[in-house]
Scaffold this motif. Structure first.
Motif, PDB file in Angstrom:
ATOM      1  N   ARG A  38      -6.425 -25.653  -8.942  1.00  0.00           N
ATOM      2  CA  ARG A  38      -7.184 -25.694 -10.209  1.00  0.00           C
ATOM      3  C   ARG A  38      -8.660 -25.377  -9.973  1.00  0.00           C
ATOM      4  NH1 ARG A  38      -4.162 -31.145 -12.308  1.00  0.00           N
ATOM      5  NH2 ARG A  38      -2.142 -30.179 -12.656  1.00  0.00           N
ATOM      6  N   ILE A  41      -8.920 -21.643  -9.534  1.00  0.00           N
ATOM      7  CA  ILE A  41      -8.786 -20.970 -10.836  1.00  0.00           C
ATOM      8  C   ILE A  41     -10.115 -21.059 -11.601  1.00  0.00           C
ATOM      9  CG2 ILE A  41      -7.646 -21.059 -13.100  1.00  0.00           C
ATOM     10  CD1 ILE A  41      -5.078 -21.989 -11.608  1.00  0.00           C
ATOM     11  N   LEU A  47      -7.789 -16.812 -16.303  1.00  0.00           N
ATOM     12  CA  LEU A  47      -6.490 -16.973 -15.626  1.00  0.00           C
ATOM     13  C   LEU A  47      -5.434 -16.172 -16.379  1.00  0.00           C
ATOM     14  CD1 LEU A  47      -4.404 -18.534 -13.799  1.00  0.00           C
ATOM     15  CD2 LEU A  47      -4.372 -20.285 -15.600  1.00  0.00           C
ATOM     16  N   PHE A  70      -8.128 -14.740 -11.983  1.00  0.00           N
ATOM     17  CA  PHE A  70      -7.148 -15.385 -11.104  1.00  0.00           C
ATOM     18  C   PHE A  70      -5.739 -15.149 -11.681  1.00  0.00           C
ATOM     19  CE2 PHE A  70      -4.740 -18.554  -8.862  1.00  0.00           C
ATOM     20  CZ  PHE A  70      -5.367 -18.602  -7.629  1.00  0.00           C
ATOM     21  N   LEU A  72      -1.650 -16.126 -11.526  1.00  0.00           N
ATOM     22  CA  LEU A  72      -0.700 -17.156 -11.113  1.00  0.00           C
ATOM     23  C   LEU A  72       0.715 -16.696 -11.474  1.00  0.00           C
ATOM     24  CD1 LEU A  72      -0.556 -20.068  -9.959  1.00  0.00           C
ATOM     25  CD2 LEU A  72      -0.611 -20.886 -12.318  1.00  0.00           C
ATOM     26  N   ASN A  95      -7.400 -13.998  -5.078  1.00  0.00           N
ATOM     27  CA  ASN A  95      -7.342 -14.376  -6.491  1.00  0.00           C
ATOM     28  C   ASN A  95      -5.900 -14.434  -7.009  1.00  0.00           C
ATOM     29  OD1 ASN A  95      -7.160 -11.582  -6.183  1.00  0.00           O
ATOM     30  ND2 ASN A  95      -7.921 -11.169  -8.240  1.00  0.00           N
ATOM     31  N   ALA A 115      -4.673 -20.262 -20.045  1.00  0.00           N
ATOM     32  CA  ALA A 115      -4.621 -18.885 -19.555  1.00  0.00           C
ATOM     33  C   ALA A 115      -5.022 -17.934 -20.667  1.00  0.00           C
ATOM     34  CB  ALA A 115      -3.218 -18.559 -19.083  1.00  0.00           C
TER      35      ALA A 115
END
Ligand code: SAM
Length: 228
Positions: A38, A41, A47, A70, A72, A95, A115
């Motif tokens: 976290r 991020i 994100l 970043f 994910l 990243n 996000a």
């Protein structure tokens, strides 16, 4: 004769790349690892999520192009997660992280974070009769995504499966959460192709001459643009 129970070697290999694959123990994520993720991020401008990131080609291309964002990824399969981490390491990316697990674990991973976009590329269509309940593009999952997308955050969806596509378009249009802004049944013959990054499964379907279906929706309202 006794046979030794087979264990997927990638279950151990994924633990060798903690900088790229979120460490977990007994299917639970460690608090320290979650906190580190976290923080990482938060050090980026935004994100972006990818659900079912597969072998990672799409996620890695995005991370290379946008170092301030970043990325994910969520992916169930150990081998695909490991392959993604190998490629990310080779490129020296800082990243990107992959969560080896079910994308429904999103709340426990993000906590308070939001996000600004989410890609869902070629999710399993669960085409057999009676199996559609397993599809990720359902009302429950889209409602969950809605809670973890920031206002005006986008949802991008591609598939080779006409019926899955049409029922998803119907669903997204019916839900108050999203507004469809781009929509085509021939992505590679549409103006939206310029922004497209071809995924591993997409290459396969293209080589078989199949059309690629694509939808982009925004969380909340915006103008609508359609190419059918
Ligand atoms: C058909 S593949 C597409 C992979 C990649 N997106 C591509 O386009 O090349 C679907 C992927 O979603 C993953 N997947 C399916 N259900 C998932 C879930 N609930 N959470 C995370 N990953 C999932 C599968 O393991 C598989 O790798």
């Amino acid at each position: 004769m006794k046979f030794k129970k087979w264990r997927n070697p990638y279950m151990d290999l994924v633990t060798t790349k903690p900088s790229y694959i979120l460490p977990q123990r007994d299917d639970a994520f460690e608090d320290a690892a979650l906190q580190t993720l976290r923080e990482r991020i938060s050090q980026h401008s935004s994100l972006i999520l990818e659900i079912g990131s597969g072998s990672g080609g799409h996620l890695i291309s995005l991370a290379e192009r946008n170092p301030d964002i970043f990325y994910l990824g969520f992916e169930l399969r150990y081998k695909r997660v490991f392959r993604t981490a190998e490629k990310a390491e080779l490129q020296g990316l800082s990243n990107l992280t992959i969560v080896r697990g079910d994308a429904r674990m999103l709340p426990g991973i993000l906590g308070e974070l939001k996000a600004s976009g989410c890609y869902i590329n070629f999710p399993d269509p669960w085409g057999k009769k009676g199996w559609k309940k397993h599809r990720i593009m359902n009302e429950e999952y889209l409602s969950l995504l809605y809670q973890y997308l920031s206002p005006e955050g986008f949802l991008s969806y591609k598939t080779d499966h006409q019926e899955y596509f049409r029922s998803t378009v119907e669903l997204v249009e019916r839900l108050p959460h999203f507004e469809v802004i781009e929509h085509t049944e021939h992505l590679h013959e549409s103006p939206f192709i310029d922004a497209n990054i071809t995924t591993e499964f997409e290459s396969l379907f293209l080589s078989q001459g199949l059309p690629i279906y694509y939808l982009k929706a925004l969380r909340g309202g915006e103008r609508s643009q359609r190419v059918l």
